[in-house]
Design a protein around this motif. Structure first.
Motif, PDB file in Angstrom:
ATOM      1  N   SER A 139       0.835  -1.199   0.000  1.00 42.81           N
ATOM      2  CA  SER A 139       0.000   0.000   0.000  1.00 42.81           C
ATOM      3  C   SER A 139       0.869   1.247   0.000  1.00 42.81           C
ATOM      4  O   SER A 139       2.020   1.218   0.463  1.00 42.81           O
ATOM      5  CB  SER A 139      -0.918   0.022   1.232  1.00 42.81           C
ATOM      6  N   MET A 141       0.313   3.657   1.867  1.00 39.87           N
ATOM      7  CA  MET A 141       0.458   3.970   3.290  1.00 39.87           C
ATOM      8  C   MET A 141       1.726   3.336   3.850  1.00 39.87           C
ATOM      9  O   MET A 141       2.514   3.989   4.548  1.00 39.87           O
ATOM     10  CB  MET A 141      -0.767   3.479   4.067  1.00 39.87           C
ATOM     11  N   ALA A 152       0.929   5.491  10.861  1.00 41.14           N
ATOM     12  CA  ALA A 152      -0.267   5.674  10.034  1.00 41.14           C
ATOM     13  C   ALA A 152      -1.099   6.844  10.555  1.00 41.14           C
ATOM     14  O   ALA A 152      -1.657   7.619   9.783  1.00 41.14           O
ATOM     15  CB  ALA A 152      -1.091   4.391  10.012  1.00 41.14           C
ATOM     16  N   LYS A 156      -2.134  10.257   8.563  1.00 43.51           N
ATOM     17  CA  LYS A 156      -3.531  10.672   8.450  1.00 43.51           C
ATOM     18  C   LYS A 156      -3.700  12.126   8.865  1.00 43.51           C
ATOM     19  O   LYS A 156      -4.399  12.897   8.187  1.00 43.51           O
ATOM     20  CB  LYS A 156      -4.424   9.779   9.299  1.00 43.51           C
ATOM     21  N   LYS A 170      -8.332   6.550   1.400  1.00 46.57           N
ATOM     22  CA  LYS A 170      -8.772   5.303   0.780  1.00 46.57           C
ATOM     23  C   LYS A 170      -7.708   4.787  -0.177  1.00 46.57           C
ATOM     24  O   LYS A 170      -7.403   3.584  -0.201  1.00 46.57           O
ATOM     25  CB  LYS A 170     -10.086   5.526   0.033  1.00 46.57           C
ATOM     26  N   LYS A 173      -4.576   3.440   1.650  1.00 48.04           N
ATOM     27  CA  LYS A 173      -4.731   2.148   2.312  1.00 48.04           C
ATOM     28  C   LYS A 173      -4.889   0.979   1.342  1.00 48.04           C
ATOM     29  O   LYS A 173      -4.716  -0.179   1.726  1.00 48.04           O
ATOM     30  CB  LYS A 173      -5.937   2.189   3.247  1.00 48.04           C
ATOM     31  N   ARG A 175      -4.314  -1.896  -1.197  1.00 45.80           N
ATOM     32  CA  ARG A 175      -3.168  -2.746  -1.518  1.00 45.80           C
ATOM     33  C   ARG A 175      -3.227  -3.235  -2.966  1.00 45.80           C
ATOM     34  O   ARG A 175      -2.398  -4.039  -3.389  1.00 45.80           O
ATOM     35  CB  ARG A 175      -3.117  -3.943  -0.572  1.00 45.80           C
TER      36      ARG A 175
END
Length: 202
Positions: A139, A141, A152, A156, A170, A173, A175
């Motif tokens: 991901s 992220m 994380a 955010k 979205k 996150k 993958r």
């Protein structure tokens, strides 16, 4: 100012499959070898996978009933030699994995190569390009966490405050990344806050 992160997986992408020997679903990983059958100038080629728990083997089809005249000579040589780079290539080849109904399991570790296209001064916003060298379970992220050395939750908060722009939570996150390029923007302070690189004002 632009920076490019080229992301490459380390090791193999595992596949989840029922193991007849263990009698439960296990992770399988490439053994590092191919099986090549040749009959009347027609080739069948498989990549041999093995259960990580008991070494039970399972073959994933790469080529079926392929005439030898239709396969590149160099590729044929690499298959016969169990070339490590070729094993790695097919381990991440989406076409091959989908054709074999392979269920991906786990997330391989990855490395990031960073390249700059211009110099940087404090306060400037940096355009980041993330290039995925091979499609695998990762991901944006996790890439940001590794490269920025942030949690994380911290990422955010920076998205919400506008210090990270051009990307949604979205998307961060997800993958389901493809071997393509993703772009967003970071403030200079976000990029370097935890990396201990001093920024000098002009």
């Amino acid at each position: 100012m632009k920076v490019t992160w080229t992301v490459s997986p380390v090791g193999y992408q595992r596949i989840a499959k029922h193991c007849p020997s263990c009698s439960i679903k296990r992770d399988f990983t490439p053994s590092g070898a191919f099986r090549v059958n040749s009959q009347k100038k027609v080739l069948d080629v498989w990549s041999i996978y093995k259960c990580v728990h008991c070494n039970y083997t399972w073959n994933i089809a790469l080529f079926s009933r392929l005439h030898v005249s239709k396969i590149d000579r160099e590729l044929h040589h690499r298959l016969m030699a169990n070339d490590a780079a070729t094993v790695l290539y097919f381990a991440y080849d989406n076409t091959t994995l989908k054709r074999n109904n392979a269920e991906l399991s786990g997330r391989p570790d990855f490395r990031i190569q960073e390249q700059w296209s211009a110099s940087l001064s404090p306060g400037e916003r940096i355009e980041v390009s993330v290039r995925i060298s091979r499609s695998f379970q990762v991901s944006l992220m996790s890439i940001l966490q590794k490269q920025l050395m942030l949690s994380a939750g911290e990422i955010k908060r920076r998205v919400e405050s506008g210090k990270i722009r051009g990307i949604t939570m979205k998307k961060l996150k997800s993958r389901k990344l493809k071997d393509t390029e993703y772009k967003f923007q970071l403030s200079a302070e976000t990029l370097f806050a935890q990396r201990r690189i001093a920024l000098k004002h002009r």
